[in-house]
Scaffold this motif. Sequence first.
Motif, PDB file in Angstrom:
ATOM      1  N   ALA B 252       0.833  -1.207   0.000  1.00 38.64           N
ATOM      2  CA  ALA B 252       0.000   0.000   0.000  1.00 38.64           C
ATOM      3  C   ALA B 252       0.866   1.255   0.000  1.00 38.64           C
ATOM      4  O   ALA B 252       0.618   2.205  -0.743  1.00 38.64           O
ATOM      5  CB  ALA B 252      -0.921  -0.004   1.215  1.00 38.64           C
ATOM      6  N   PHE B 253       1.903   1.246   0.829  1.00 34.71           N
ATOM      7  CA  PHE B 253       2.757   2.435   0.939  1.00 34.71           C
ATOM      8  C   PHE B 253       3.610   2.596  -0.321  1.00 34.71           C
ATOM      9  O   PHE B 253       3.889   3.708  -0.758  1.00 34.71           O
ATOM     10  CB  PHE B 253       3.623   2.333   2.187  1.00 34.71           C
ATOM     11  N   PHE B 254       3.996   1.464  -0.894  1.00 35.35           N
ATOM     12  CA  PHE B 254       4.698   1.455  -2.175  1.00 35.35           C
ATOM     13  C   PHE B 254       3.812   2.117  -3.231  1.00 35.35           C
ATOM     14  O   PHE B 254       4.247   2.991  -3.986  1.00 35.35           O
ATOM     15  CB  PHE B 254       4.980  -0.011  -2.519  1.00 35.35           C
ATOM     16  N   ALA B 255       2.538   1.727  -3.248  1.00 35.18           N
ATOM     17  CA  ALA B 255       1.603   2.292  -4.218  1.00 35.18           C
ATOM     18  C   ALA B 255       1.396   3.783  -3.981  1.00 35.18           C
ATOM     19  O   ALA B 255       1.356   4.573  -4.938  1.00 35.18           O
ATOM     20  CB  ALA B 255       0.267   1.555  -4.122  1.00 35.18           C
ATOM     21  N   GLY B 257       3.470   5.909  -2.630  1.00 26.43           N
ATOM     22  CA  GLY B 257       4.655   6.615  -3.092  1.00 26.43           C
ATOM     23  C   GLY B 257       4.679   6.712  -4.603  1.00 26.43           C
ATOM     24  O   GLY B 257       4.926   7.781  -5.174  1.00 26.43           O
ATOM     25  N   ALA B 258       4.401   5.586  -5.264  1.00 24.74           N
ATOM     26  CA  ALA B 258       4.450   5.549  -6.725  1.00 24.74           C
ATOM     27  C   ALA B 258       3.422   6.505  -7.322  1.00 24.74           C
ATOM     28  O   ALA B 258       3.723   7.290  -8.235  1.00 24.74           O
ATOM     29  CB  ALA B 258       4.204   4.121  -7.211  1.00 24.74           C
ATOM     30  N   TYR B 259       2.200   6.459  -6.814  1.00 23.63           N
ATOM     31  CA  TYR B 259       1.151   7.291  -7.403  1.00 23.63           C
ATOM     32  C   TYR B 259       1.340   8.759  -7.091  1.00 23.63           C
ATOM     33  O   TYR B 259       1.079   9.618  -7.941  1.00 23.63           O
ATOM     34  CB  TYR B 259      -0.231   6.804  -6.949  1.00 23.63           C
ATOM     35  N   THR B 260       1.797   9.059  -5.871  1.00 20.88           N
ATOM     36  CA  THR B 260       2.060  10.467  -5.560  1.00 20.88           C
ATOM     37  C   THR B 260       3.063  11.026  -6.553  1.00 20.88           C
ATOM     38  O   THR B 260       2.864  12.084  -7.157  1.00 20.88           O
ATOM     39  CB  THR B 260       2.617  10.599  -4.139  1.00 20.88           C
ATOM     40  N   PHE B 261       4.133  10.258  -6.733  1.00 16.91           N
ATOM     41  CA  PHE B 261       5.173  10.698  -7.652  1.00 16.91           C
ATOM     42  C   PHE B 261       4.626  10.795  -9.074  1.00 16.91           C
ATOM     43  O   PHE B 261       4.800  11.808  -9.759  1.00 16.91           O
ATOM     44  CB  PHE B 261       6.344   9.715  -7.602  1.00 16.91           C
ATOM     45  N   LEU B 280       9.734  13.339  -5.651  1.00 15.01           N
ATOM     46  CA  LEU B 280      10.257  12.192  -4.899  1.00 15.01           C
ATOM     47  C   LEU B 280      10.101  12.435  -3.402  1.00 15.01           C
ATOM     48  O   LEU B 280       9.595  11.586  -2.656  1.00 15.01           O
ATOM     49  CB  LEU B 280      11.731  11.991  -5.257  1.00 15.01           C
ATOM     50  N   ALA B 281      10.516  13.628  -2.967  1.00  8.82           N
ATOM     51  CA  ALA B 281      10.414  13.955  -1.546  1.00  8.82           C
ATOM     52  C   ALA B 281       8.963  13.894  -1.096  1.00  8.82           C
ATOM     53  O   ALA B 281       8.643  13.369  -0.024  1.00  8.82           O
ATOM     54  CB  ALA B 281      10.999  15.340  -1.289  1.00  8.82           C
ATOM     55  N   LEU B 282       8.075  14.416  -1.932  1.00  9.88           N
ATOM     56  CA  LEU B 282       6.668  14.422  -1.552  1.00  9.88           C
ATOM     57  C   LEU B 282       6.105  13.004  -1.512  1.00  9.88           C
ATOM     58  O   LEU B 282       5.291  12.679  -0.636  1.00  9.88           O
ATOM     59  CB  LEU B 282       5.876  15.285  -2.536  1.00  9.88           C
ATOM     60  N   GLY B 283       6.556  12.160  -2.434  1.00 13.96           N
ATOM     61  CA  GLY B 283       6.123  10.756  -2.411  1.00 13.96           C
ATOM     62  C   GLY B 283       6.501  10.095  -1.100  1.00 13.96           C
ATOM     63  O   GLY B 283       5.705   9.380  -0.483  1.00 13.96           O
ATOM     64  N   ILE B 284       7.736  10.371  -0.652  1.00 10.10           N
ATOM     65  CA  ILE B 284       8.198   9.804   0.616  1.00 10.10           C
ATOM     66  C   ILE B 284       7.334  10.310   1.758  1.00 10.10           C
ATOM     67  O   ILE B 284       6.855   9.555   2.602  1.00 10.10           O
ATOM     68  CB  ILE B 284       9.683  10.164   0.838  1.00 10.10           C
ATOM     69  N   VAL B 285       7.108  11.628   1.766  1.00  4.72           N
ATOM     70  CA  VAL B 285       6.379  12.234   2.879  1.00  4.72           C
ATOM     71  C   VAL B 285       4.940  11.723   2.927  1.00  4.72           C
ATOM     72  O   VAL B 285       4.429  11.356   3.993  1.00  4.72           O
ATOM     73  CB  VAL B 285       6.410  13.773   2.744  1.00  4.72           C
ATOM     74  N   ILE B 413       9.928   4.765   3.588  1.00  3.44           N
ATOM     75  CA  ILE B 413      10.930   4.087   2.754  1.00  3.44           C
ATOM     76  C   ILE B 413      10.250   3.363   1.597  1.00  3.44           C
ATOM     77  O   ILE B 413      10.733   3.378   0.459  1.00  3.44           O
ATOM     78  CB  ILE B 413      11.775   3.136   3.620  1.00  3.44           C
ATOM     79  N   ALA B 414       9.086   2.755   1.883  1.00  2.00           N
ATOM     80  CA  ALA B 414       8.335   2.129   0.794  1.00  2.00           C
ATOM     81  C   ALA B 414       7.917   3.174  -0.229  1.00  2.00           C
ATOM     82  O   ALA B 414       7.912   2.908  -1.436  1.00  2.00           O
ATOM     83  CB  ALA B 414       7.109   1.414   1.346  1.00  2.00           C
ATOM     84  N   GLY B 415       7.568   4.375   0.249  1.00  2.00           N
ATOM     85  CA  GLY B 415       7.212   5.447  -0.665  1.00  2.00           C
ATOM     86  C   GLY B 415       8.366   5.801  -1.585  1.00  2.00           C
ATOM     87  O   GLY B 415       8.184   6.001  -2.790  1.00  2.00           O
ATOM     88  N   LEU B 416       9.557   5.840  -1.018  1.00  2.00           N
ATOM     89  CA  LEU B 416      10.754   6.106  -1.833  1.00  2.00           C
ATOM     90  C   LEU B 416      10.896   5.044  -2.922  1.00  2.00           C
ATOM     91  O   LEU B 416      11.092   5.367  -4.103  1.00  2.00           O
ATOM     92  CB  LEU B 416      11.995   6.116  -0.922  1.00  2.00           C
ATOM     93  N   ALA B 417      10.774   3.782  -2.494  1.00  2.00           N
ATOM     94  CA  ALA B 417      10.906   2.690  -3.472  1.00  2.00           C
ATOM     95  C   ALA B 417       9.846   2.814  -4.560  1.00  2.00           C
ATOM     96  O   ALA B 417      10.138   2.643  -5.746  1.00  2.00           O
ATOM     97  CB  ALA B 417      10.793   1.337  -2.762  1.00  2.00           C
ATOM     98  N   GLY B 418       8.613   3.138  -4.142  1.00  2.00           N
ATOM     99  CA  GLY B 418       7.529   3.250  -5.111  1.00  2.00           C
ATOM    100  C   GLY B 418       7.780   4.359  -6.120  1.00  2.00           C
ATOM    101  O   GLY B 418       7.595   4.178  -7.326  1.00  2.00           O
ATOM    102  N   ALA B 419       8.229   5.504  -5.630  1.00  2.00           N
ATOM    103  CA  ALA B 419       8.476   6.629  -6.527  1.00  2.00           C
ATOM    104  C   ALA B 419       9.576   6.289  -7.527  1.00  2.00           C
ATOM    105  O   ALA B 419       9.459   6.558  -8.723  1.00  2.00           O
ATOM    106  CB  ALA B 419       8.860   7.864  -5.708  1.00  2.00           C
TER     107      ALA B 419
END
Lengths: 236, 534
Positions: B252-255, B257-261, B280-285, B413-419
């Motif tokens: 979910a967090f991967f998704a 991050g990916a979608y935010t980015f 990228l930063a915003l995806g993480i946040v 961190i999952a958000g980073l990976a997703g982005a």
Amino acid sequence: MLLSIENLQVYYGAIHALQGIHFSVEKGEIVALIGANGAGKSTTLNTISGILRPREGKISFDGQEIQQTPPQDIVRKGIIQVPEGRKIFGRMAVWENLEMGAYTQKDRAVIKRDVESVFDRFPRLRERRNQLSGTLSGGEQQMLAIARGLMAHPTLLLLDEPSMGLSPLLVEQIFDIIQDINEQGTSILLVEQNAQMALAIADRAYVLETGKIVMQGTGDDLLEDKSVIEAYLGGH
Amino acid sequence: MRTSPVRNGIQTGTIFGIIMVMMFLIGFTVIGAELIGKILGNPSISGMPDLIYFVIFMILVGVWCGVSAAKRPLYGPDSVKDAVLAGLSAGAICGLCAAVTGFIFGSVAANHIDVRAYLVSVSPESISMFTFNQNPTLGALALFGVMTLSSFLSALVAVEVRTSQKIRTMIENTSGSISETVHSQRISDLLNNKYARYGFYLIVAIALIILPRTWGGYWNYVFGTVGIYIILGLGLNIITGWAGQLVIGYVAFFAIGAYTFALLTAPVPHNLLWNFWIALALGIVVAGISGLLIGLPILNLRGDYLAIVTLGFSEIIRILLKSDLLTTFTGGPRGVHDVGGPTLFGSSFNTDVDFMYIIIIAVLVVSFLAYRLQNSHTGKAWVAINLDETVARATGINAFVSKLLALALSAAIAGLAGALFASRNQFTGPDDHQLMVAINVICLVIVGGIGNIPGIFLGAFALKGLPEILREIENYRMLVFGILLIVMMRLRPEGFLPAKRPVLEKFTADQRSSTDPASHPGNLETNTPPGKGK
């Protein structure tokens, strides 16, 4: 008065575990709380250290009410619980357990000094300081649990059944240690099933039965009390 | 009482026979032959592998069967006979299973009945290979013969190897000298030597700089995926490995991050076209905050609630992303295309080589962060909560805040990976965020060694790198994962590289100086493993 408990009522769901108990611990005292299984002894300790919330009643420590204080703040006020059943962090080394005991202390140098002084009290632990604590013997684990409690410099030490599952010789050692800790100025609230030993070292004691305090007095008085002897000391 | 060798052999043989038949029914015999062909340098370009590789495969199974049957009775004067007898009977039973299967399916195939209607993987070709391209009777006999013989011979050899004094001393000498070399003073000095270590880092750094340039796009793609999974593994390890809270829906967090980015950088549907680094930063946040919000209501509960809630959350996210309702906002089932790539000082930095560098840097940053966290006050608190939450609270740890922090960090961190994932693929869609991603990550953390940073690297290479290299077994990924997990739990329950508690350093150094060394023999004891202390 260091700790005073007034009308403490604790529930586990619908079960009325503590039904309005009153008691107190003075500065420098050893107070014992004896009773059978399920009498509410551990519940009392867990409520004092904030892990359980009372539905009613007052707990004051050093003049402040703490019944709504979260456990981590209660630790900072100087009430430390040594939980029942030698609950150490089995997969940490001995010294790591001690370090966890000083969790509220941020200064590394102070922690190191405290660890040394605890090792002076428990030379056995010094020998085993790098060992995984789960591999210690039962008596050593109990010593470690107490030692970890001491790391936080408690004003009041809550001991939950320190004699549980130990041989008589070790029980005596542990109780010597408890007395020793007390003589150096730490007040102690001791919960025990081993009434004989507990009453022998306690200044005062309370008898807990199904959530109520049914008797109180000095340790020596209760040791001689007929009903106590019958119920807890195996006399006839 | 010892069980008779024949009975032992029959037991082992039955197990292997059943495995054999199952492998045939799911078509794994063909895959096995293909793999062997590939390993021996002769990949089948199209269709079936050569028969010889299938024979080798069957012999290998027979050898394994024989060796495991011959393992048990190894004492008494009759042990050689017993072991060989066990091997022989195991082979016979295993061969019998295979032969019966081969005969049945061979006859069916000979009558031109296609069983694929019932068993998808059992093609006529695989049946004919299973019976060595012979008629059913002959094929069955051959199967029986091959299995029995290989099992018998391997049992013989295994016993010979084990009982022969010469071979044993040889093995002992070699392993002794190897471990001597590994543990020798010179090597450990070398490992502890500052310059040697810097030299090692330098070599690794040079390799990391040069390799992406030289090994081409395919490998950059494979190792980029591995890198992203390393990041995911390191992230999940914080909340699951250290704090001990199982998170199943980590995807979910991967998704998020990916979608935010993706939504911030893609031309469709919003045409925002933000800068790579800000997005990228915003995806993480955003991923971190979503972790925080998920954790708030459930982290003061104990038990597996977090696992269940995150599982539900990840499915909700995926279904929402897929829904037509949100198509104008998220791109719907078709996903988001033309996701922006990285820029550096205004110019594009978006070749596969450049992106490999970005992933390498991200992996390094996250590993460094994880390493620092592990040894921090907070890291200790997580481990304490994992070991015993009540006691941890009694020592003054705010369990709720600690767990919340762990979850938020993991999510970020999952958000980073997703982005990174979305940006590298220049696309992200609901199907990139199946639950399988999260299960992969859990598997790699467990297989590598839960709680251990190098273990996670190893796990990511093993579970994401190897399948890319061995594409044949892709269809059997679930099967292989299952087997791998079971085997891991049996043999190495703490993973390939189990987490080492940092036990042997802290107090030894200052102990020597600060107190009288004679008063405690503990300094010597420090290197003794637990249990031998007395």
